[in-house]
Enzyme design. Structure first.
Site, PDB file in Angstrom:
ATOM      1  CG  ASN A 193      -5.531  -1.615  10.584  1.00 36.63           C
ATOM      2  OD1 ASN A 193      -5.554  -2.445  11.373  1.00 36.63           O
ATOM      3  ND2 ASN A 193      -6.043  -2.124   9.175  1.00 36.63           N
ATOM      4  CG  ASP A 194      -8.352  -0.654   7.157  1.00 32.37           C
ATOM      5  OD1 ASP A 194      -7.507  -0.237   7.443  1.00 32.37           O
ATOM      6  OD2 ASP A 194      -8.648  -1.268   6.179  1.00 32.37           O
ATOM      7  CD1 TRP A 244      -3.657  -2.462  14.326  1.00 29.97           C
ATOM      8  CD2 TRP A 244      -1.817  -1.425  14.144  1.00 29.97           C
ATOM      9  NE1 TRP A 244      -3.447  -2.114  13.147  1.00 29.97           N
ATOM     10  CE2 TRP A 244      -2.598  -1.603  13.011  1.00 29.97           C
ATOM     11  CE3 TRP A 244      -0.566  -0.487  14.335  1.00 29.97           C
ATOM     12  CZ2 TRP A 244      -1.760  -0.770  11.702  1.00 29.97           C
ATOM     13  CZ3 TRP A 244      -0.110  -0.144  13.225  1.00 29.97           C
ATOM     14  CH2 TRP A 244      -0.847  -0.006  12.025  1.00 29.97           C
ATOM     15  CD  GLN A 301      -9.806  -4.804   9.792  1.00 26.35           C
ATOM     16  OE1 GLN A 301      -8.771  -5.355   9.290  1.00 26.35           O
ATOM     17  NE2 GLN A 301     -11.010  -5.348   9.748  1.00 26.35           N
ATOM     18  CG  ASP A 346      -1.340  -2.326  -0.263  1.00 31.33           C
ATOM     19  OD1 ASP A 346      -1.378  -1.869   0.357  1.00 31.33           O
ATOM     20  OD2 ASP A 346      -1.218  -3.482  -0.724  1.00 31.33           O
ATOM     21  NE  ARG A 376      -6.026  -5.838   0.965  1.00 27.64           N
ATOM     22  CZ  ARG A 376      -4.817  -6.174   0.194  1.00 27.64           C
ATOM     23  NH1 ARG A 376      -4.929  -7.341  -0.322  1.00 27.64           N
ATOM     24  NH2 ARG A 376      -3.998  -5.354  -0.010  1.00 27.64           N
ATOM     25  CG  ASP A 377     -10.339  -3.949   1.811  1.00 28.22           C
ATOM     26  OD1 ASP A 377     -10.339  -4.867   2.770  1.00 28.22           O
ATOM     27  OD2 ASP A 377      -9.411  -3.297   1.286  1.00 28.22           O
ATOM     28  CD1 TRP A 393      -7.641  -9.177   7.935  1.00 27.98           C
ATOM     29  CD2 TRP A 393      -6.916  -9.014   5.941  1.00 27.98           C
ATOM     30  NE1 TRP A 393      -6.531  -9.916   7.989  1.00 27.98           N
ATOM     31  CE2 TRP A 393      -6.019  -9.544   6.671  1.00 27.98           C
ATOM     32  CE3 TRP A 393      -6.641  -8.916   4.742  1.00 27.98           C
ATOM     33  CZ2 TRP A 393      -4.611 -10.070   6.256  1.00 27.98           C
ATOM     34  CZ3 TRP A 393      -5.485  -9.388   4.136  1.00 27.98           C
ATOM     35  CH2 TRP A 393      -4.387  -9.862   5.063  1.00 27.98           C
ATOM     36  CD  GLU A 414      -4.925  -1.890   1.016  1.00 31.82           C
ATOM     37  OE1 GLU A 414      -5.127  -3.200   1.685  1.00 31.82           O
ATOM     38  OE2 GLU A 414      -4.242  -1.176   1.526  1.00 31.82           O
TER      39      GLU A 414
END
Ligand SMILES: *[C@@H]1O[C@H](CO)[C@@H](O)[C@H](O)[C@H]1NC(C)=O
Ligand SMILES: *[C@@H]1O[C@H](CO)[C@@H](O)[C@H](O)[C@H]1NC(C)=O
Ligand SMILES: *[C@@H]1O[C@H](CO)[C@@H](O)[C@H](O)[C@H]1NC(C)=O
Length: 573
Positions: free
Chosen positions: A58-59, A56, A75, A272, A184-185, A118, A239
Site C-alpha cells: 500500500n502507501d 500486498w 508498506q 480515510d 499517524r503518518d 506504518w 491520513e
C-alpha cells in the site's frame, strides 16, 4: 521452489565517489521470494508500474533522492496478498523507472513499533543526512511517532536503518488529548526561519480532520503546538498529510523548507472515510504557524483531487538532482479479496509524476516523469484528420496492453454543445449517467483502451463538452470502467471530473493514457485532471487487447495529432 536469478545479478553504479559494487546475496531478498505455487497466467501484472514480485503493498513511504539514487519505500505485507504484517519494503533506482529491491528497511523491532511499522516520511537534514519518521504501533496498540536513521551514510543504498533509543518521539497522552487510534503518518519536516523544525501528523477529533503541528529545535524533542496547522469539520480522519511549497509561475520544484513571496503552499490529505486524496492551494502564515486555503478552495471530499480514480495515500518529495517535486501514489485493487489472494499480490504504485502550480494558481498540474519515455518503443502516428460522429478508429501497430498514447482533439462548432443542466454538479455522477455509449453532441470522444476484438470489453476515457452558465463551456472528463471486464466481481465505478480548460480559447483538448495491462492512467488537459482506472479484462489481455480512438457524439471532431507507443518492460525485480 522457484528461485529467480534476478537477485543474483551484480549491479554497478556510478556515484559521487566512483564505482560502488552491490553485493549479490540470497538473504537480502528472503522476503520477496516467489511463492512455490504462483498462478501460471498473470495477465494483470504490470510492466512499467512499480510492484514487487508478490504480496500486498500500500502507501509509498519516505521517497527521497540520496547521493544520486532514488529510494522508494512502501508498506508491504511479507506474508500475503491482503493487508497485514506490514514492514517498509525498500527499492532503489537511478531513473525512477527500473528498480532494485533491498531488504526491508524498517520492521517491528522496538517496543514503540512492536505491533506495526506504518507510514511516514523522510527529511533530508541541511548537511545531507536522511531521517525517517514513521508511525509505530506500540504494545497498547497506540499510534506513536518514531525515528530511524541510516546505519552507514557511505552506503548509497541505505540498506540498514537504526532506530532511535528515544522512540517514541511523539505519543498520545492524557494531557495532549490526542486520540491514540487516530494519530499517524508524519510528514517531511520543514525548517522555519526561527531555527525550529516543524511537521504534521494526521489525526481527527470526532469527525473533524486535523493536521497536528509539532515543533522541535533538535529533531528529537518534539512539542505539540497548541493549535493545528489546519483542520476541517466533517472530513473525518486525515491520513498521510503532505505539506509543501510550490513556485508561482514555474514548473520547477523547491525544497520543503523554502519560504518567500514567490511560493504558494499545498496541503494534501488522504481521507480515510472516502479513500480520496484531496488538496487545497493556499498560504502559510509562518508567524502564526497556520495554513489558510485560498478563497474558492474546497476542504474535503468535493475539493480538488490529485487523481479522480484509484489513487490514495500519496506522498511527494523534492528531487534536488532535477529540481522538481515528484508525487508517488498507491493504486489499490478493484478486485475481490479472493481474486487478490488467487493472483498472489495486490497493489501497485502509480507512475511517479512531476507536479507544479498551474498558471491560474488555483490548482496543480501533473505529468508522468520524463524518464518513463525511455520505455517508448515502436511509435504509431496518425495524421491530422476528421473523426466523424459515431465512429471508432482502431490504432493498430502498438502493443495495446502496454502502451503510451497521446491524442489531441480539435473542436469547432462549440455552439452545438449540449446544455449543462444546472443540477449536474457532481462530475462523477454525470459520467456514470452519461457513459461512453450515451451519445451527445460534442462528445463523448476519447480512447477505448484494453478493448476486446468484439468490443465486449473496453475502458473508455473521454471528454464531453457542455454549454454552461453565461455562455461558458464546461469540459467533462470521464473514465468509464463499466465494460472493462466480463468478471462482475470487480468494482467498476465510473470516475469523472470537470476539466478547467476553456475550449473557446484553447480549441484543443489533449489526453494521454498510460495503459499497462490492468491500469489505465490518464492525464487530461495536459495534466490538469488525472484519472487512474484499475481494470481486469478477461478477453482484452496481452496481444488480444486493442486500442481505438472514438467519437460517439453527433458532431465531428478533429484529431489534431495522435501518437501511440508500444512500451517496453521496466526492470523491476
Ligand atoms: C559502509 O558502506 C560502504 C559503501 O557500501 C562500505 O564500503 C563500508 O564498508 C560500509 N561500512 C560499514 C561499517 O559497514
Ligand atoms: C478515536 O479514533 C477512533 C478510531 O477511529 C474512533 O473510533 C473514536 O471515536 C475516536 N475518538 C474521538 C474522541 O474522536
Ligand atoms: C481498495 O479497494 C477495495 C476493492 O475495491 C475497496 O474495498 C477498499 O475500500 C479500497 N481501499 C482503499 C484504501 O482505497
Amino acid at each position: 521452489m522457484a528461485i529467480s536469478p534476478a537477485w543474483l545479478v551484480f549491479c554497478f553504479l556510478f556515484l559521487n565517489h566512483g564505482v560502488v559494487e552491490l553485493e549479490a546475496s540470497h538473504q537480502v531478498y528472503r522476503d520477496l521470494k516467489l511463492s512455490s505455487s504462483p498462478p501460471e497466467h498473470q495477465p494483470y501484472r504490470t510492466s512499467f508500474h512499480f510492484q514487487p514480485p508478490k504480496n500486498w503493498i500500500n502507501d509509498p513511504n519516505g521517497p527521497m533522492i540520496y547521493r544520486g539514487l532514488y529510494h522508494l519505500l512502501y508498506q508491504y505485507n511479507t506474508k500475503g496478498a491482503i493487508w497485514g504484517n506490514i514492514v517498509w519494503a525498500h527499492s532503489t533506482s537511478t531513473d525512477l523507472v527500473n528498480w532494485t529491491p533491498h531488504e526491508p528497511a524498517i520492521y517491528p523491532s522496538q517496543t514503540s513499533d512492536i505491533n506495526g511499522c506504518w507510514s511516514g516520511s523522510t527529511t533530508i537534514l541541511p548537511w545531507g543526512t536522511p531521517v525517517i519518521l514513521y508511525t509505530g504501533i506500540d504494545p497498547q496498540n497506540r499510534q506513536v511517532q518514531n525515528m530511524a536513521v541510516p546505519k552507514n551514510l557511505s552506503d548509497p543504498y541505505l540498506r540498514e536503518w537504526v532506530k532511535s533509543p528515544k522512540n517514541p518521539l511523539m505519543a498520545p497522552t492524557a494531557a495532549n488529548q490526542i486520540n491514540a487510534s487516530s494519530f499517524r503518518d508524519p510528514t517531511t519536516a520543514w525548517l522555519g526561519p526561527d531555527g525550529s523544525w516543524r511537521l504534521l501528523v494526521g489525526s481527527k477529533r470526532y469527525s473533524r480532520g486535523v493536521a497536528i503541528l509539532y515543533r522541535s529545535k533538535d529533531f528529537f524533542h518534539w512539542v505539540k503546538s497548541q493549535h493545528p496547522l489546519h483542520s476541517a469539520k466533517g472530513t473525518g480522519m486525515w491520513e498521510c498529510p503532505d505539506f509543501f511549497p510550490v513556485l508561482i509561475n514555474s514548473k520547477l520544484g523547491v525544497d520543503t523548507s523554502t519560504m518567500g513571496t514567490d511560493v504558494k503552499y499545498v496541503l494534501k490529505l488522504s481521507l480515510d472515510d472516502t479513500k480520496h486524496d484531496y488538496y487545497t492551494v493556499g498560504t502559510y502564515n509562518i508567524n502564526k504557524d497556520i495554513y489558510i486555503p485560498d478563497k474558492g478552495q474546497v476542504d474535503g471530499d468535493s475539493g480538488l483531487r490529485y487523481d479522480y480514480g484509484k489513487f490514495y495515500a500519496s506522498k511527494t518529495f523534492f528531487d534536488s538532482a532535477k529540481n522538481r517535486r515528484i508525487l508517488w501514489g498507491w493504486i489499490n485493487e478493484s478486485s475481490s479479496v479472493n481474486d487478490d489472494i488467487k493472483k498472489g499480490w495486490a497493489g501497485v504504485q502509480a507512475i511517479p509524476r512531476a507536479l507544479w502550480l498551474d498558471v491560474s494558481q488555483k490548482q496543480l498540474v501533473q505529468w508522468p516523469i520524463r524518464e518513463i519515455e525511455k520505455l517508448r518503443g515502436n511509435e504509431v502516428h496518425l495524421p491530422k484528420q476528421v473523426l466523424k460522429g459515431g465512429l471508432a478508429l482502431e490504432v493498430s501497430g502498438v502493443t495495446a496492453s502496454q502502451a503510451d498514447v497521446e491524442v489531441s482533439f480539435g473542436i469547432s462548432e462549440l455552439e452545438k454543445a449540449e446544455v449543462l443542466d444546472p443540477s449536474w454538479k457532481n462530475p462523477q455522477v454525470l459520467c456514470s449517467k452519461k457513459g461512453a455509449l450515451v451519445d451527445g453532441s460534442l462528445g463523448p470522444f476519447g480512447v477505448l483502451a484494453l478493448a476486446s476484438k468484439g468490443m465486449q470489453e473496453y475502458t473508455a476515457v473521454f471528454f464531453r463538452i457542455f454549454k454552461g452558465h453565461a455562455d461558458k463551456y464546461v469540459v467533462l472528463m470521464c473514465s468509464d470502467q463499466s465494460r472493462s471486464s466480463l468478471n462482475n466481481n470487480n468494482d467498476k465505478t465510473t470516475y469523472g471530473a470537470f476539466l478547467n480548460v476553456d475550449p473557446v480559447r484553447k480549441k484543443v483538448l489533449s489526453l494521454r493514457s498510460l495503459i499497462d495491462h490492468s491500469i489505465v492512467e490518464s492525464f487530461g488537459g495536459e495534466g490538469k485532471v488525472c484519472i487512474t482506472a484499475r481494470v481486469y479484462p478477461t478477453l482484452a489481455i496481452d496481444d488480444k487487447a486493442h486500442l481505438h480512438v472514438f467519437n460517439y457524439g453527433t458532431q465531428n471532431v478533429q484529431i489534431t495529432g495522435l501518437s501511440a507507443w508500444s512500451m517496453k518492460k521496466a526492470r523491476i525485480y
